[in-house]
Design a protein around this motif. Structure first.
Motif: not given
Ligand code: AMP
Length: 425
Positions: A118, A125, A128, A266, A268, A288-289, A291, A314, A317
């Motif tokens: 990303e 990051y 992460f 969301r 995915l 978002a902390i 999801g 979670i 970071d």
């Molecule tokens: P996801 O797997 O996309 O549902 O993400 C779950 C959580 O992972 C998000 O709420 C973020 O807190 C964290 N997250 C996702 N992508 C990143 C990223 N590139 N850098 C840091 N945290 C991330």
């Protein structure tokens, strides 16, 4: 000079103490809910992610670190491998591969690095860390039940409270089941047809391939159009509606607050029914902390038996960023700096340090070649609470001068009372 790659970073002390605190607290909380740890490989067959996460998602279409393997053996040469961008797919693969249902293992947690290409920014990051958990199992284990959804959400609220994180919001939605999604997708497609040309290029593509994804759009100019689109909540069938209201009832009865957000679909593809996010005001754009949500069809999509599930990830970071408890960081400082004074005193100081460490004190050790002034300087720089002088006279008397570096107060303490004195706060 070679630097850490863009989007990756070194985690340094004293922050690492916060990371450890978060991980230890999570383990404790997971244990109380009967979750067990699983560790899956950091890279997997690329197909796992394209099938589990979905070809159309940003994660799979743009963000994965994928390469072709160069193995000598025919069998693995040219195999497409990918650094895991998330961990649910790996956990479900392992669940199927090891028939974990036979062993009654249906509550699993993990922690570790994930990789997505990303655009790096604050809180985002390329490497992460996620801490996540999954409840997965046959319907006979009750894994479909709204009670599981509520249990997982209540556990998360408990974890955040235990970490001392306040000011979070739980946003909740139901994205329905496959049938609801099909009718809803059709409705969205129709609604988007006349307006898609006014939207960003990503949305123009999504409008055709996967209309649900337009809700991921962050382009400000597109928001009024997105606001006017039909919502999934109007398309839930009776069982999904009932499931969702049951989740809400339990949450109310255990006192976990939430807000409904029917734009929350969301990123995915595999989610069904309950979808949620915990956000935190202090985090800025990447708020978002964590999801998560339900993924009742995922096991079958990966060639496994029916195994409804719900889980979350979670962003560690971001969790660490939202921790205000700098007191935890302070804990990483030494309780005492043991300062040997004069030749032959390293031996005595080493013995004493060993005794103090056995008595649970955090000890840093000086060197007999340091003059007293230098020992004080080093101890102060390290942030030690006490300095303990180990000189010939002290050793003979078996009583030591213990000085509090903040207050300047100095007391003579017999050897056998030192550890207790130092660790008492
Ligand atoms: P996801 O797997 O996309 O549902 O993400 C779950 C959580 O992972 C998000 O709420 C973020 O807190 C964290 N997250 C996702 N992508 C990143 C990223 N590139 N850098 C840091 N945290 C991330």
């Amino acid at each position: 000079m070679i630097k850490a790659v863009r989007g990756t970073r070194d985690l340094l002390p004293p922050d690492t103490a916060l990371w450890n605190f978060v991980e230890a607290t999570a383990r404790e909380v997971f244990r109380a809910y009967n979750f067990h740890e699983i560790r899956t490989p950091i890279f997997e067959d690329t197909q796992l992610f394209s099938r589990a996460v979905g070809e159309e998602t940003d994660v799979v279409s743009k963000e994965m670190y994928t390469w072709e393997d160069r193995g000598r053996a025919e069998s693995d040469h040219g195999q497409s491998l990918t650094l895991r961008p998330e961990n649910t797919a790996g956990v479900v693969r392992a669940y199927i591969e090891h028939k974990l249902w036979d062993r009654g293992l249906n509550k699993l947690y993990y922690m570790g690095p994930q990789f997505r290409r990303e655009r790096p920014q604050k809180g985002r990051y390329r490497q992460f860390f996620q801490i996540g958990a999954e409840v997965i199992g046959p319907s006979t284990a009750g894994s479909e039940s709204p009670a599981r959804d509520a249990e997982v959400l209540e556990m998360l609220a408990t974890l955040l409270d235990r970490l001392g994180i306040t000011g979070w919001t739980l946003e909740l939605n139901s994205v329905g089941c496959a049938n609801d999604r099909a009718t809803y997708n059709e409705a969205l497609r129709k609604a988007l047809e006349p307006v898609a040309s006014q939207m960003c290029v990503d949305c123009q593509r999504r409008a055709v391939t996967n209309p649900l994804r337009v809700f991921d759009c962050k382009v400000p100019e597109d928001q009024p159009i997105i606001e006017s689109l039909p919502r999934i909540s109007q398309y839930l069938d009776e069982p999904c509606r009932e499931h969702f209201s049951h989740v809400q009832e339990i949450l109310k009865s255990v006192g976990v607050e939430f807000v409904l957000n029917d734009r929350l679909v969301r990123g995915l593809d595999y989610y069904t029914r309950t979808a949620f996010e915990f956000t935190h005001g202090a985090l800025g754009a990447q708020n978002a902390i964590l999801g998560g949500g339900r993924y009742d069809g995922l096991s079958e999509a990966l060639g496994g038996p029916p195994a409804p599930g719900i889980g979350f990830a979670i962003g560690e970071d971001r969790l660490v960023m939202s921790l205000q408890t700098s007191a935890e960081g302070a804990k990483a400082k030494p309780d005492v700096y043991v300062a040997p004074l004069g030749a032959g005193m390293n031996r005595e100081a080493a013995r004493l340090a060993r005794e103090l460490r056995r008595g649970s004190a955090i000890v840093e050790l000086g060197d007999e070649t340091f003059r007293l002034k230098k020992s004080f300087e080093v101890a102060t720089k390290l942030g030690a609470r006490y300095i303990l002088i180990v000189g010939e006279n002290e050793v003979k008397a078996d009583t030591f001068a213990l000085k509090n570096l903040a207050s300047g107060e100095q007391v003579q303490v017999p050897r056998n009372e030192l550890a207790a004195r130092i660790v008492e706060k």
